[in-house]
Design an enzyme around this catalytic site. Structure first.
Site, PDB file in Angstrom:
ATOM      1  N   LYS A   1      34.809  43.872  47.228  1.00 60.81           N
ATOM      2  CA  LYS A   1      35.245  44.849  48.229  1.00 60.81           C
ATOM      3  C   LYS A   1      35.124  46.262  47.681  1.00 60.81           C
ATOM      4  O   LYS A   1      34.608  47.155  48.346  1.00 60.81           O
ATOM      5  CB  LYS A   1      36.694  44.560  48.657  1.00 60.81           C
ATOM      6  CG  LYS A   1      36.786  43.392  49.631  1.00 60.81           C
ATOM      7  CD  LYS A   1      38.211  42.916  49.831  1.00 60.81           C
ATOM      8  CE  LYS A   1      38.220  41.635  50.672  1.00 60.81           C
ATOM      9  NZ  LYS A   1      39.493  40.939  50.665  1.00 60.81           N
TER      10      LYS A   1
ATOM     11  N   GLN B   1      45.553  41.810  49.396  1.00 57.84           N
ATOM     12  CA  GLN B   1      44.812  40.562  49.197  1.00 57.84           C
ATOM     13  C   GLN B   1      45.763  39.362  49.259  1.00 57.84           C
ATOM     14  O   GLN B   1      46.763  39.320  48.536  1.00 57.84           O
ATOM     15  CB  GLN B   1      44.088  40.606  47.841  1.00 57.84           C
ATOM     16  CG  GLN B   1      43.211  39.415  47.567  1.00 57.84           C
ATOM     17  CD  GLN B   1      42.007  39.325  48.502  1.00 57.84           C
ATOM     18  OE1 GLN B   1      41.338  40.317  48.761  1.00 57.84           O
ATOM     19  NE2 GLN B   1      41.743  38.136  49.014  1.00 57.84           N
TER      20      GLN B   1
ATOM     21  N   ASP C   1      42.682  44.838  58.247  1.00 59.93           N
ATOM     22  CA  ASP C   1      42.543  43.369  58.276  1.00 59.93           C
ATOM     23  C   ASP C   1      42.924  42.817  59.652  1.00 59.93           C
ATOM     24  O   ASP C   1      42.646  41.656  59.958  1.00 59.93           O
ATOM     25  CB  ASP C   1      43.470  42.748  57.221  1.00 59.93           C
ATOM     26  CG  ASP C   1      42.702  42.124  56.071  1.00 59.93           C
ATOM     27  OD1 ASP C   1      41.483  41.910  56.224  1.00 59.93           O
ATOM     28  OD2 ASP C   1      43.319  41.851  55.033  1.00 59.93           O
TER      29      ASP C   1
END
Ligand code: NAD
Length: 288
Positions: free
Chosen positions: A54, A98, A121
């Site tokens: 990422k 995460q 997200d």
């Protein structure tokens, strides 16, 4: 029939290129560089690999990357305090924590602390609610990537029978919402579904998001269906190296389907590309 192989890697490259162009345009028009903060708690090896990718891809498309690695025993208070400071930081347009988190931290609690306008997200209940009720939410990256792949080969989804196997908050449910929002007739199948092969045989569009290697076979597939394989599973091989496979038996299903995504190289690469696209979108919204 030999199915068309939907190339997620090539498509992701195209999305990243578009994002890079959008980043340059935003810098030129508003002097704003989109910034993505990634928070990793602990040392889960798979998470470390995802986070490294990422960070690399964020920087490659001209965005700023803020990388926070916290000890595995970080307290809820410390994590919340970091999230509050990222919420308040004007250089940060997207925040990603995460998952999975260590057991002592409640991921729902943590996600709810993220400013929904920075929730790239798409996991905050504000964004989830808008996805189901209408609005302009951030959409979870894996289903968003699947939709882009699907629409690249079938722009007209309205009225098609879509079956999504899996009902997780990360993939199955938002995938079903996206298909429904495009007027597909949607069935969500899961671990308690009776006669799954028969349910799947009704599908013009089949999405597998289960986590069971090569579970979906050719005789589950309606001839000419489009199959999107989200699953990522490592299986043993004779040389001991192992290899990644999806939830779909690719070679078998390719003989019946019209189009299919491979694993690796299907929805996987699209996930990070869509995260970058969401971060650019968050930065654009911050100046509009
Ligand atoms: P999950 O474990 O949260 O959910 C799995 C779902 O599958 C559950 O809803 C469960 O009801 C259903 N299920 C389990 N066994 C079943 C069975 N025998 N028959 C029918 N349904 C069954 O998993 P998830 O987070 O949704 O991920 C699913 C898969 O997708 C995993 O392999 C994961 O690694 C992969 N994944 C890939 C990406 C990507 O970037 N491509 C992103 C997220 C997840």
């Amino acid at each position: 029939m030999t199915a068309l192989r939907i190339d997620g890697k090539a498509f992701a490259e195209q999305v990243r290129q578009e994002v890079a162009e959008g980043v340059s345009a935003l810098k030129a028009s508003h002097g704003v560089t989109p910034g993505l903060a990634v928070v990793l708690v602990g040392e889960d090896p798979a998470s470390q690999v995802y986070v490294r990718n990422k960070v690399k891809q964020t920087e490659a498309c001209g965005m700023r990357s803020f990388h926070h690695v916290l000890d595995v025993d970080t307290s809820r208070e410390s994590l919340m305090s970091l999230i509050q400071s990222l919420n308040a930081d004007p250089a940060v347009h997207g925040i990603l924590v995460q998952l999975p988190l260590p057991a002592h931290l409640d991921s729902k609690d943590v996600i709810e602390a993220i400013d929904p306008a920075k929730d790239v997200d798409g996991f905050h209940t504000s964004n989830v609610g808008q996805l189901w009720t209408g609005g302009n939410p951030f959409v979870p990256c894996t289903p968003l990537g699947c939709m882009k792949l699907l629409k690249s080969i079938e722009p007209n989804i309205a009225g098609k029978n879509a079956v999504v196997i899996g009902r997780s908050n990360i993939v199955g449910r938002p995938m079903a919402a996206l298909l429904l929002n495009e007027s597909a007739t949607v069935t969500i199948a899961h671990s308690k579904t009776h006669n799954l092969p028969a349910v799947c045989r009704e599908a013009d569009i089949l999405v597998a998001a289960v986590g069971r290697p090569q579970m979906v076979k050719a005789d589950w597939i309606k001839p000419g269906a489009i199959v999107l394989d989200v699953g990522i599973n490592r299986i043993e091989t004779e040389d001991g190296k192992g290899r990644l496979v999806g939830d779909v038996d690719f070679d078998d299903v390719s003989t019946v389907a019209r189009a299919i995504t491979p694993v690796p190289g299907g929805p996987g690469p699209m996930t990070i590309a869509c995260l970058l696209a969401n971060t650019l979108e968050a930065a654009k919204r911050s100046v509009s």
